[in-house]
Structures are given as structure tokens and as C-alpha cells.
Design an enzyme around this catalytic site. Structure first.
Site, short mmCIF file in Angstrom:
data_model
loop_
_atom_site.label_atom_id
_atom_site.label_comp_id
_atom_site.label_asym_id
_atom_site.label_seq_id
_atom_site.Cartn_x
_atom_site.Cartn_y
_atom_site.Cartn_z
N ASP A 12 0.80 -1.22 0.00
CA ASP A 12 0.00 0.00 0.00
C ASP A 12 0.84 1.27 0.00
O ASP A 12 0.43 2.30 0.54
CB ASP A 12 -0.97 0.02 1.21
CG ASP A 12 -1.79 -1.26 1.29
OD1 ASP A 12 -2.22 -1.74 0.23
OD2 ASP A 12 -1.98 -1.77 2.41
N HIS A 41 -4.70 -2.04 -5.77
CA HIS A 41 -3.98 -0.82 -6.15
C HIS A 41 -5.01 0.26 -6.44
O HIS A 41 -5.89 0.06 -7.26
CB HIS A 41 -3.15 -1.05 -7.42
CG HIS A 41 -2.05 -2.04 -7.23
ND1 HIS A 41 -1.05 -2.22 -8.16
CD2 HIS A 41 -1.77 -2.88 -6.23
CE1 HIS A 41 -0.23 -3.13 -7.73
NE2 HIS A 41 -0.65 -3.57 -6.57
N VAL A 248 -8.85 -3.73 -0.16
CA VAL A 248 -9.55 -5.00 -0.37
C VAL A 248 -10.45 -5.37 0.80
O VAL A 248 -11.59 -5.77 0.62
CB VAL A 248 -8.53 -6.15 -0.64
CG1 VAL A 248 -9.22 -7.49 -0.74
CG2 VAL A 248 -7.76 -5.86 -1.92
#
Ligand code: GTP
Ligand code: IMP
Ligand code: MG
Length: 340
Positions: A12, A41, A248
């Protein structure tokens, strides 16, 4: 010209945004995504925010062909949604050997109390699918009739472009310290996440790699369990504006100050030739949206010089906002080759 983009901390770091910038700027003719669907992403483009788990972040350049590496793993439902959402049908390909994560893999991970409790896995089925691949029973893209039209040989395509003098971007996922081999085991992902692993996933040897760009964030974040030196309390992270939510899983990212020792070691483990530092605008709000080195406040330039001194490679790209164009690009002035 082949460039690998790799994370220098715990994922990240903003690889998506840096890859999107490079794709636009370098006119990359091919971009290959590595890793798996546990990595999200974020690319902010034309006023929309995309959380990409399969499609390469280079999709922002309409002339870039997009592919997934043979060593990568995808879920077909996630892939279909993303391909439609980004409108890349016709220029998006899977390698014949890309691994396919199925529902049973997700179920196996959900049933594993240690993975969810102790490790803090994203439970996307990646580790279970990797273990099936090691047992040589994982189904690959070529085993699915319906994928026939989007299959290709990624390593052949990459080498063809390189011989033609074109630019290829290899988009790594997660970060160096989530590597199965070099990270904070057992609090790591199920794969190696360093530059050599991404070269291997794609099918290029070390001598074909021209640049390794290691991406750091101006502070460190980590999702899930495992050590995080200098970790701040949630309220302190909030006060500094460092609180983030995972792409996510929607979990809160833990935060700590920039860690020069981890950064130095990441440069070594990846043989990085240059570094990118994102979110400099969060550390120094006056840097927001700046695109020229000379226009950055002196305090910011001093901080970047300090980082360079620690890590031993030039900081060529500085992120000053979430949009791909919010970057200070020092590559030309620092003597890096102009791109094709
Ligand atoms: P993984 O493969 O999961 O490790 O992801 P990643 O490295 O692509 O990073 P991710 O997109 O998950 O998280 C980075 C966050 O920072 C996203 O919300 C980006 O929009 C944001 N971001 C990236 N660069 C910058 C920057 O320079 N400034 C600001 N303000 N935000 C940025
Ligand atoms: P898994 O790989 O999904 O099993 O997760 C193992 C560890 O890696 C957990 O701590 C996750 O939070 C972390 N992890 C996996 N993928 C990412 C990512 O893309 N960004 C940040 N952390 C991740
Ligand atoms: Mg992410």
C-alpha cells in the site's frame, strides 16, 4: 526498457499511482501485473477512484497492452468486473499459466482460525491456491475454455517488446516486508514480493531488468498482524492524517513514521536503482499538487535529501497527491535515461 515497480515497506505504498504515472509518461507499450487479488492498487483517474486487484494500473494509458503474469493468481469474477469497469476489453490478456483462485480456496482460508486470527490474512484464497499450485493441482487459465480468447504468452510478448526498444512495466504487489522469504515471517503473504520474484513471475531474467523502482510512502502503514516499529496509536495517526482504510478488506491500516532502516534494507533486497516516495503532501501539506522540484518548499527538499542519504539511491519520483499527474519527476535532471 523494462522497469519493475516494487513496494518497499508492508504494501500500500502507492505502487498503483506510480505505475499509472509511468504508463502515461513513458508511453509503456505493455504492462504486466504480478501477485494476486489480495492486493488492491488504487488509481484515481478522471475523477474516478479504481481499486484494482487484477487489471494493471497502467490501464490509464489507452495505448498500453495489459497482461497478467504466468506466476500471478486471479479470481475470474473479480477479473470480469474489473475488465468491464475499466473498459479494457480487447487489450487485456492472461498468460496461459496464470493461476485461478476458486471458491474452495477462499473457503479453506476462512475455515483456518490461525490465518484469520493470528496472521490477519485478507482471506482471498491466495495462500490456499498457492499451496495447490505447489501440489500441482491448481487449475491454470489454459484449463478454462471460456478464457481462450484472452490468453497469451506473456514472456514472449515482453521479450518481443524489449527487442523492439519499447517500454514494459512490471507491476509488483504488496511490499518487501510481506515477502514469504524476506519479510516478518510468519506475518507475511504467501509469496515472495521482491523485484526478483516479479521478474521470475513474468519470465524475464535479471539481465533484462533495466530499472527497479522501489516505492515508499512518506510514513509506514501495515494491515493485519505483525511487527511495526514505532507504531502510533490510532488517535495519533488520526491527528496526523495518516489513517487509511485497506482497499480489499476495508480494515484500518496501522501507521508509523518513515523508517530509514527498513527503507535502506528494501533498497538492498530489491537491487533498487531508484526510489519513489508517495504521500509527501500528507507529511507536508504545502507540497500538495506540486510538480516541480524547485517549487517544493525547502523543508520538503531537505527531507527528501535526508531520505536519499539514508537509502543510497536517488529519489526520482515524489508523490504530491492521489492523481497520476501529481508527481515531481526528477529522472531527467538526475541523469536517468529518457524513455521510449
Ligand atoms: P498494494 O499492492 O496493495 O500494496 O497497493 P498500492 O501500493 O498500489 O497502494 P494502495 O493503492 O493500496 O494505497 C495507496 C493509497 O495512497 C491510495 O489511497 C492512493 O490513492 C494514495 N496515494 C498514492 N500516492 C499518493 C500521493 O502522493 N499523495 C496522496 N495524498 N495519496 C496518494
Ligand atoms: P494474505 O496474503 O491475504 O494471506 O495476508 C497475509 C498478510 O499480508 C496479512 O497481514 C495481510 O494484511 C497482508 N497483505 C496481503 N496483501 C496485502 C496488500 O495488498 N496490502 C497490504 N497488506 C497485505
Ligand atoms: Mg493496496
Amino acid at each position: 526498457m523494462l522497469e519493475i515497480i516494487v513496494g518497499g515497506f508492508f504494501g500500500d505504498e502507492g505502487k498503483g499511482k506510480i505505475t499509472a504515472y509511468l504508463a502515461l509518461k513513458a508511453s509503456a507499450s505493455l504492462a504486466v501485473r504480478c501477485g494476486a487479488v489480495n492486493a488492491g492498487h488504487t488509481v484515481t483517474f478522471n475523477g474516478r477512484k479504481y481499486g484494482l486487484r487484477v487489471v494493471p494500473s497502467a490501464f490509464v494509458n489507452p495505448n498500453t497492452v495489459l497482461a497478467v503474469a504466468p506466476g500471478a493468481l486471479v479470481r475470474l469474477d473479480v477479473m470480469s468486473r474489473e475488465v468491464a469497469g475499466t473498459g479494457v476489453e480487447g487489450r487485456f490478456f492472461l498468460d496461459r499459466n496464470t493461476g485461478i483462485i476458486e471458491e474452495s480456496h477462499v473457503e479453506r482460508e476462512r475455515a483456518d482460525a490461525r490465518l484469520s486470527g493470528v496472521i490477519g490474512s485478507t482471506l482471498q484464497g491466495v495462500g490456499a491456491a498457492m499451496s495447490d499450485r505447489v501440489f500441482r493441482r491448481l487449475r491454470l487459465a489454459k484449463d478454462f475454455q471460456k478464457l481462450e480468447g484472452m490468453l497469451t504468452d506473456v514472456s514472449e510478448e515482453v521479450h518481443e517488446k524489449l527487442h523492439g526498444g519499447e517500454t514494459v512495466l512490471v507491476e509488483g504487489t504488496q511490499g518487501t516486508y510481506l515477502s514469504l522469504y524476506h519479510g516478518t515471517y510468519p506475518y507475511v503473504t504467501s509469496r515472495d514480493t521482491t523485484a526478483s520474484a516479479f521478474a521470475s513471475e513474468v519470465g524475464v531474467g535479471p539481465k533484462d531488468v533495466d530499472e527497479v523502482i522501489v516505492v515508499f510512502k512518506a510514513y509506514v502503514t501495515r494491515v493485519g498482524a505483525g511487527p511495526l516499529p514505532g507504531e502510533l496509536s490510532e488517535s495519533e495517526a488520526e491527528r496526523l492524517g495518516w489513517s487509511e482504510v485497506a482497499t480489499v478488506t476495508g480494515r484500518a491500516r496501522r501507521a508509523a513514521p518513515f523508517n530509514p532502516e527498513l527503507a535502506r534494507r528494501a533498497v538492498m533486497l530489491n537491487s533498487a536503482t531508484q526510489a519513489a516516495v508517495t504521500k509527501v503532501d500528507v507529511l507536508f501539506p504545502e507540497a500538495k499538487g506540486v510538480r516541480e522540484w524547485g517549487k517544493l518548499p525547502r523543508e520538503v527538499r531537505n527531507w527528501v535529501d535526508l531520505v536519499e542519504g539514508f537509502i543510497g539511491v536517488p529519489v526520482t519520483l515524489i508523490g504530491t497527491g492521489p492523481n497520476p499527474e501529481e508527481v515531481v519527476d526528477r529522472r531527467a535532471e538526475l541523469g536517468f535515461k529518457p524513455q521510449a
